[in-house]
Design a protein around this motif. Structure first.
Motif, PDB file in Angstrom:
ATOM      1  N   PRO A   9     -13.959  -9.130  35.553  1.00 24.95           N
ATOM      2  CA  PRO A   9     -13.892  -8.092  34.612  1.00 24.95           C
ATOM      3  C   PRO A   9     -12.842  -7.294  34.817  1.00 24.95           C
ATOM      4  O   PRO A   9     -12.260  -6.842  35.879  1.00 24.95           O
ATOM      5  CB  PRO A   9     -15.035  -7.258  34.747  1.00 24.95           C
ATOM      6  CG  PRO A   9     -15.879  -7.404  36.063  1.00 24.95           C
ATOM      7  CD  PRO A   9     -15.185  -9.010  36.559  1.00 24.95           C
ATOM      8  N   GLY A  10     -12.097  -7.057  33.557  1.00 24.25           N
ATOM      9  CA  GLY A  10     -10.822  -6.293  33.643  1.00 24.25           C
ATOM     10  C   GLY A  10      -9.784  -6.924  33.924  1.00 24.25           C
ATOM     11  O   GLY A  10      -8.505  -6.627  34.144  1.00 24.25           O
ATOM     12  N   LYS A  13      -8.636 -10.566  30.268  1.00 24.21           N
ATOM     13  CA  LYS A  13      -8.943 -11.690  29.361  1.00 24.21           C
ATOM     14  C   LYS A  13      -8.750 -11.577  27.991  1.00 24.21           C
ATOM     15  O   LYS A  13      -8.369 -12.225  26.981  1.00 24.21           O
ATOM     16  CB  LYS A  13     -10.354 -12.199  29.750  1.00 24.21           C
ATOM     17  CG  LYS A  13     -10.443 -12.664  31.030  1.00 24.21           C
ATOM     18  CD  LYS A  13     -11.679 -13.508  31.523  1.00 24.21           C
ATOM     19  CE  LYS A  13     -12.870 -12.330  31.400  1.00 24.21           C
ATOM     20  NZ  LYS A  13     -12.824 -11.083  32.420  1.00 24.21           N
ATOM     21  N   GLY A  14      -9.390 -10.232  27.486  1.00 28.05           N
ATOM     22  CA  GLY A  14      -9.425  -9.878  26.120  1.00 28.05           C
ATOM     23  C   GLY A  14      -8.152  -9.597  25.515  1.00 28.05           C
ATOM     24  O   GLY A  14      -7.718  -9.943  24.492  1.00 28.05           O
ATOM     25  N   THR A  15      -7.078  -8.977  26.547  1.00 29.38           N
ATOM     26  CA  THR A  15      -5.872  -8.557  26.005  1.00 29.38           C
ATOM     27  C   THR A  15      -5.085  -9.880  25.905  1.00 29.38           C
ATOM     28  O   THR A  15      -4.547 -10.081  24.668  1.00 29.38           O
ATOM     29  CB  THR A  15      -5.355  -7.605  27.454  1.00 29.38           C
ATOM     30  OG1 THR A  15      -6.005  -6.781  27.436  1.00 29.38           O
ATOM     31  CG2 THR A  15      -3.396  -7.376  26.894  1.00 29.38           C
ATOM     32  N   THR A  31     -18.247 -13.561  24.316  1.00 30.67           N
ATOM     33  CA  THR A  31     -19.582 -13.335  24.326  1.00 30.67           C
ATOM     34  C   THR A  31     -19.951 -11.773  24.479  1.00 30.67           C
ATOM     35  O   THR A  31     -20.932 -11.254  23.937  1.00 30.67           O
ATOM     36  CB  THR A  31     -20.367 -14.282  25.219  1.00 30.67           C
ATOM     37  OG1 THR A  31     -19.545 -14.063  26.550  1.00 30.67           O
ATOM     38  CG2 THR A  31     -20.669 -15.388  24.882  1.00 30.67           C
ATOM     39  N   ARG A  36     -22.058  -6.793  22.393  1.00 31.04           N
ATOM     40  CA  ARG A  36     -21.745  -5.266  21.895  1.00 31.04           C
ATOM     41  C   ARG A  36     -22.104  -5.172  20.564  1.00 31.04           C
ATOM     42  O   ARG A  36     -22.387  -3.934  19.876  1.00 31.04           O
ATOM     43  CB  ARG A  36     -20.248  -4.889  22.244  1.00 31.04           C
ATOM     44  CG  ARG A  36     -20.052  -4.535  23.816  1.00 31.04           C
ATOM     45  CD  ARG A  36     -18.675  -4.172  24.128  1.00 31.04           C
ATOM     46  NE  ARG A  36     -17.658  -5.099  24.005  1.00 31.04           N
ATOM     47  CZ  ARG A  36     -17.522  -6.101  25.168  1.00 31.04           C
ATOM     48  NH1 ARG A  36     -18.129  -5.694  26.140  1.00 31.04           N
ATOM     49  NH2 ARG A  36     -16.569  -6.696  24.993  1.00 31.04           N
ATOM     50  N   GLY A  57     -25.309  -6.268  34.975  1.00 28.04           N
ATOM     51  CA  GLY A  57     -25.751  -7.752  35.318  1.00 28.04           C
ATOM     52  C   GLY A  57     -25.509  -8.663  34.251  1.00 28.04           C
ATOM     53  O   GLY A  57     -24.436  -8.138  33.410  1.00 28.04           O
ATOM     54  N   GLY A  85     -14.990 -14.798  28.340  1.00 33.71           N
ATOM     55  CA  GLY A  85     -16.253 -14.237  28.954  1.00 33.71           C
ATOM     56  C   GLY A  85     -17.531 -15.426  28.949  1.00 33.71           C
ATOM     57  O   GLY A  85     -18.556 -15.041  29.294  1.00 33.71           O
ATOM     58  N   GLN A  92     -24.488 -22.363  32.224  1.00 37.54           N
ATOM     59  CA  GLN A  92     -23.860 -22.250  30.984  1.00 37.54           C
ATOM     60  C   GLN A  92     -22.820 -23.237  30.720  1.00 37.54           C
ATOM     61  O   GLN A  92     -22.639 -23.782  29.989  1.00 37.54           O
ATOM     62  CB  GLN A  92     -23.244 -20.693  30.816  1.00 37.54           C
ATOM     63  CG  GLN A  92     -24.157 -19.724  30.546  1.00 37.54           C
ATOM     64  CD  GLN A  92     -23.535 -18.246  30.526  1.00 37.54           C
ATOM     65  OE1 GLN A  92     -22.450 -18.058  30.056  1.00 37.54           O
ATOM     66  NE2 GLN A  92     -24.463 -17.032  30.559  1.00 37.54           N
ATOM     67  N   ARG A 123      -9.355   2.167  30.040  1.00 38.60           N
ATOM     68  CA  ARG A 123      -9.207   1.165  28.893  1.00 38.60           C
ATOM     69  C   ARG A 123      -9.790   1.937  27.441  1.00 38.60           C
ATOM     70  O   ARG A 123     -10.494   2.767  27.522  1.00 38.60           O
ATOM     71  CB  ARG A 123     -10.168  -0.056  28.937  1.00 38.60           C
ATOM     72  CG  ARG A 123     -10.232  -0.757  27.909  1.00 38.60           C
ATOM     73  CD  ARG A 123     -10.819  -2.179  28.007  1.00 38.60           C
ATOM     74  NE  ARG A 123     -12.347  -2.167  28.718  1.00 38.60           N
ATOM     75  CZ  ARG A 123     -13.027  -3.417  29.019  1.00 38.60           C
ATOM     76  NH1 ARG A 123     -12.454  -4.386  28.730  1.00 38.60           N
ATOM     77  NH2 ARG A 123     -14.168  -3.270  29.200  1.00 38.60           N
ATOM     78  N   TYR A 133      -5.933  -1.332  24.670  1.00 35.12           N
ATOM     79  CA  TYR A 133      -4.866  -0.606  25.395  1.00 35.12           C
ATOM     80  C   TYR A 133      -5.302  -0.018  26.744  1.00 35.12           C
ATOM     81  O   TYR A 133      -6.565  -0.292  27.277  1.00 35.12           O
ATOM     82  CB  TYR A 133      -4.392   0.633  24.394  1.00 35.12           C
ATOM     83  CG  TYR A 133      -4.154  -0.139  23.197  1.00 35.12           C
ATOM     84  CD1 TYR A 133      -2.356  -0.421  22.976  1.00 35.12           C
ATOM     85  CD2 TYR A 133      -4.628  -0.095  21.922  1.00 35.12           C
ATOM     86  CE1 TYR A 133      -2.274  -0.841  21.573  1.00 35.12           C
ATOM     87  CE2 TYR A 133      -4.174  -0.673  20.770  1.00 35.12           C
ATOM     88  CZ  TYR A 133      -2.896  -1.072  20.791  1.00 35.12           C
ATOM     89  OH  TYR A 133      -2.456  -1.733  19.609  1.00 35.12           O
ATOM     90  N   ARG A 167     -20.352  -5.423  38.553  1.00 33.54           N
ATOM     91  CA  ARG A 167     -19.878  -6.449  37.552  1.00 33.54           C
ATOM     92  C   ARG A 167     -18.939  -7.280  38.710  1.00 33.54           C
ATOM     93  O   ARG A 167     -19.092  -8.663  38.332  1.00 33.54           O
ATOM     94  CB  ARG A 167     -19.059  -5.981  36.653  1.00 33.54           C
ATOM     95  CG  ARG A 167     -19.973  -5.510  35.420  1.00 33.54           C
ATOM     96  CD  ARG A 167     -19.303  -4.579  34.243  1.00 33.54           C
ATOM     97  NE  ARG A 167     -18.466  -5.642  33.559  1.00 33.54           N
ATOM     98  CZ  ARG A 167     -17.653  -5.072  32.536  1.00 33.54           C
ATOM     99  NH1 ARG A 167     -17.819  -3.844  32.117  1.00 33.54           N
ATOM    100  NH2 ARG A 167     -17.039  -5.599  31.867  1.00 33.54           N
ATOM    101  N   GLY A 203       1.002  -7.497  36.642  1.00 32.61           N
ATOM    102  CA  GLY A 203       2.276  -7.257  35.792  1.00 32.61           C
ATOM    103  C   GLY A 203       2.314  -6.748  34.496  1.00 32.61           C
ATOM    104  O   GLY A 203       1.129  -6.550  34.028  1.00 32.61           O
TER     105      GLY A 203
END
Ligand code: AP5
Length: 218
Positions: A9-10, A13-15, A31, A36, A57, A85, A92, A123, A133, A167, A203
């Motif tokens: 997490p963090g 990946k999303g960025t 996902t 959300r 979880g 994710g 899965q 974040r 951002y 997480r 970086g």
């Protein structure tokens, strides 16, 4: 291009997903975002998922697979897709393989735990565009930012340190084995196996993007 982003997490990946999807013209299947949205809409699934997410979880494989299978039916997935994710557990990953969902690359983001805790505490998300951002590392008024005008609203999605640690623990126990799973599949010589590529996620965001695109085209 059909790919999976794997990483803690963090890790960004999303960025990076947003840059990859723009580059290849493919949809992002997150996902986390789907869950959300269900939480925000107050659906029964969302109410169930919220409790699990708040505790750090994982939501049940059954719910996640239902969401992903439905999403893959959409016409925009015809030319490729990016899983962000997902998969998160061996169950899965195995279901995806059983379903015969084609994959080209599994991209693994490598970021140390200490950096993760720092990142998750700053974040910011622009609700209208979904752009991500960071108060310090990727401020919304950085060069190239298209959402820097003061009248735009941003929401901080700062995660509590306790939840981040939970997480990270879940990631080490349940998600890291996926790297071994895909590495072993590639080594088996099966032509359907995706290539596993590793990327240093530490970086400046733009530099990481360059590494990511180079890894995907290699
Ligand atoms: P999800 O939304 O998938 O969360 P995650 O994987 O934990 O990922 P994040 O979105 O928190 O981080 P990220 O890697 O995308 O990093 P980002 O780009 O935001 O899942 C949330 C929850 O939903 C899970 O805990 C679980 O309960 C449930 N769930 C979801 N999918 C599931 C599944 N398949 N099965 C079961 N349960 C599931 O970046 C983070 C911050 O760092 C940002 O502020 C960003 O600006 C900054 N940043 C990015 N890149 C850099 C950089 N290079 N340097 C410095 N800062 C950076």
């Amino acid at each position: 291009m059909r790919l999976i982003l794997l990483g803690p997490p963090g890790a960004g990946k999303g960025t990076q997903a947003q840059a990859i999807c723009r580059h290849f013209g493919i949809p992002q299947i997150s996902t986390g975002d789907m869950l959300r949205a269900a939480v925000k809409a107050g659906t029964p699934l969302g109410l169930e998922a919220k409790k699990v997410m708040d505790a750090g979880g994982l939501v049940s494989d059954e719910i996640i697979l239902g969401l992903v299978r439905e999403r893959l039916q959409a016409p925009d997935c015809a030319n490729g897709y990016l899983f962000d994710g997902f998969p998160r557990t061996l169950a899965q990953a195995e279901a995806l393989k059983r379903d015969g969902v084609p994959l080209d690359v599994v991209l693994v983001f490598e970021v140390p735990d200490e950096e993760i805790v720092e990142r998750m505490s700053g974040r910011l998300v622009h609700p209208a565009s979904g752009r991500i951002y960071h108060v310090k590392y990727n401020p919304r008024n950085s060069p190239g930012s298209t959402t820097s005008r003061a009248n735009r609203s941003f929401s901080a999605t700062t995660t509590k340190k306790k939840t981040v640690r939970a997480r990270l623990k879940v990631h080490h126990e349940q998600t890291k084995p996926l790297i071994d799973y895909y590495t072993a599949w590639e080594a088996s010589g099966d032509p359907a196996a995706p290539k596993v590529r590793r990327v240093n996620g530490v970086g400046p965001v733009d530099e990481v993007t360059e590494r990511v695109i180079a890894a995907l085209l290699s």
